[in-house]
Design a protein around this motif. Structure first.
Motif, mmCIF file in Angstrom:
data_model
loop_
_atom_site.group_PDB
_atom_site.id
_atom_site.type_symbol
_atom_site.label_atom_id
_atom_site.label_comp_id
_atom_site.label_asym_id
_atom_site.label_seq_id
_atom_site.Cartn_x
_atom_site.Cartn_y
_atom_site.Cartn_z
ATOM 1 N N VAL A 58 42.826 26.028 38.793
ATOM 2 C CA VAL A 58 42.890 27.348 38.033
ATOM 3 C C VAL A 58 44.463 27.640 38.725
ATOM 4 C CG1 VAL A 58 42.606 30.044 37.635
ATOM 5 C CG2 VAL A 58 40.991 28.041 37.752
ATOM 6 N N VAL A 59 45.561 27.994 38.210
ATOM 7 C CA VAL A 59 47.091 28.203 38.637
ATOM 8 C C VAL A 59 47.668 29.426 37.651
ATOM 9 C CG1 VAL A 59 47.830 26.085 38.972
ATOM 10 C CG2 VAL A 59 47.858 25.919 37.280
ATOM 11 N N GLY A 60 48.435 29.857 38.569
ATOM 12 C CA GLY A 60 48.823 31.800 37.769
ATOM 13 C C GLY A 60 50.392 31.504 38.512
ATOM 14 N N ALA A 61 51.154 32.033 37.687
ATOM 15 C CA ALA A 61 52.556 32.964 38.144
ATOM 16 C C ALA A 61 52.700 33.460 37.766
ATOM 17 C CB ALA A 61 53.880 31.597 37.273
ATOM 18 N N VAL A 62 53.527 34.776 38.644
ATOM 19 C CA VAL A 62 53.466 35.914 37.934
ATOM 20 C C VAL A 62 55.003 36.285 39.054
ATOM 21 C CG1 VAL A 62 52.462 38.207 39.272
ATOM 22 C CG2 VAL A 62 51.267 36.121 39.365
ATOM 23 N N HIS A 63 55.433 37.584 38.084
ATOM 24 C CA HIS A 63 57.153 38.306 37.799
ATOM 25 C C HIS A 63 56.506 39.548 38.631
ATOM 26 C CE1 HIS A 63 59.560 41.039 36.032
ATOM 27 N NE2 HIS A 63 60.555 40.537 37.000
ATOM 28 N N ALA A 64 56.446 39.309 39.826
ATOM 29 C CA ALA A 64 56.586 40.793 41.159
ATOM 30 C C ALA A 64 57.881 41.788 40.843
ATOM 31 C CB ALA A 64 55.705 41.083 41.596
ATOM 32 N N GLY A 65 58.044 42.595 40.287
ATOM 33 C CA GLY A 65 59.456 43.935 40.764
ATOM 34 C C GLY A 65 58.647 44.814 40.905
ATOM 35 N N ARG A 66 59.602 45.773 41.344
ATOM 36 C CA ARG A 66 58.698 47.121 42.259
ATOM 37 C C ARG A 66 58.322 47.656 40.631
ATOM 38 N NH1 ARG A 66 59.824 51.545 41.059
ATOM 39 N NH2 ARG A 66 62.233 50.927 39.447
ATOM 40 N N PRO A 69 58.777 35.964 43.008
ATOM 41 C CA PRO A 69 58.114 34.869 41.948
ATOM 42 C C PRO A 69 56.864 35.200 42.853
ATOM 43 C CG PRO A 69 59.920 33.978 42.842
ATOM 44 C CD PRO A 69 59.872 35.279 43.682
ATOM 45 N N VAL A 70 56.084 34.704 42.136
ATOM 46 C CA VAL A 70 54.921 34.784 43.114
ATOM 47 C C VAL A 70 53.918 33.610 42.256
ATOM 48 C CG1 VAL A 70 52.609 35.530 44.618
ATOM 49 C CG2 VAL A 70 53.926 37.075 43.625
#
Length: 250
Positions: free
Chosen positions: A122-130, A112-113
């Motif tokens: 400004v905000v952001g949320a990222v799901h970074a799997g392989r 989770p980023v």
């Protein structure tokens, strides 16, 4: 309820930011999802919804303003300007300039980023799997933040706990594919076999943009306080969450 939290105080010309990583404790889900499961399709939907409501309340928001994605291991990004009308977007990153919503990225081993530019708001949320790391979902999310007005030099990133490289054994070809995108992601497991450190690859990609990174310690497979698919198989999801503090509350 929370594994880790951090508040960035407001200052002249800078908005306040709230970051959090939830834990698996303090919710209503029954085993094997006990207890603060925020996602997945096998748990009792009422329990998941109660857990999400409790987290939203901790962020001083009604439930509908805690925004989740339909994560799909893509590199797609959506803008979040308010509660979803209908189903959540099928993406792996969200960006917002609103102080009346919080953005969430679910995980049970993936990275989770959380991103925030307190100057631009400004905000952001990222799901970074392989797959997402290899597809450069982080780069796409940073591009979307910049399009919304953010400056990478002012942006803060939180990289949450994930399965560590020593616990993420993969075939050699898979490691080579990841290394072609981010060489720092290539590593070896506890037993010396090929492995990938997805979080190291994510940190490498963020650093290439000049973004300051806080990497929250913890391996999901090793920690009893976090969900891990590789450890448990059928399991719940914790979340990384970010909220831009409203200006009238700063």
């Amino acid at each position: 309820m929370f594994f880790w939290t951090h508040d960035v105080a407001a200052a002249p010309g800078r908005r306040g930011i709230r970051f959090a990583i939830t834990s698996r404790h303090g919710g209503r889900s029954e085993p094997p999802f006990g207890t603060m499961n925020l996602g997945g399709r096998l748990d009792d939907p009422a329990a998941v919804e109660a857990n999400r409501t409790a987290v939203a309340s901790a962020f001083d928001l009604p439930r509908e303003r805690l925004l989740f994605m339909e994560q799909c291991h893509s590199a797609d990004v959506a803008r979040a300007d308010g509660p979803w009308e209908g189903a959540a977007p099928r993406v792996d990153a969200l960006v917002s300039t609103r102080g009346d919503v919080a953005l969430a990225a679910l995980s049970a081993d993936c990275v989770p980023v959380l991103l925030a530019d307190p100057v631009a708001g400004v905000v952001g949320a990222v799901h970074a799997g392989r797959p997402g790391m290899v597809a450069r979902v982080v780069d796409r999310a940073v591009d979307a933040l910049v399009e919304a007005g953010a400056d990478p030099a002012e942006t803060l990133a939180v990289v949450g706990p994930s399965v560590c490289g020593r616990c993420y054994e993969v075939p050699e070809g898979m490691r080579a594919e990841a290394a072609a995108v981010s060489p720092t992601s290539a590593t070896v497991s506890w037993s010396g076999t090929p492995a990938i450190d997805v979080a190291a690859g994510v940190v490498d990609q963020l650093s290439a943009h000049g973004i300051r990174v806080t990497w929250v310690p913890g391996c999901t497979r090793e920690s009893p306080h976090l969900y891990s698919y590789r450890r448990d198989g059928s399991t719940g999801r914790f979340a990384g969450i970010v909220r831009l503090v409203p200006e009238d509350a700063s």
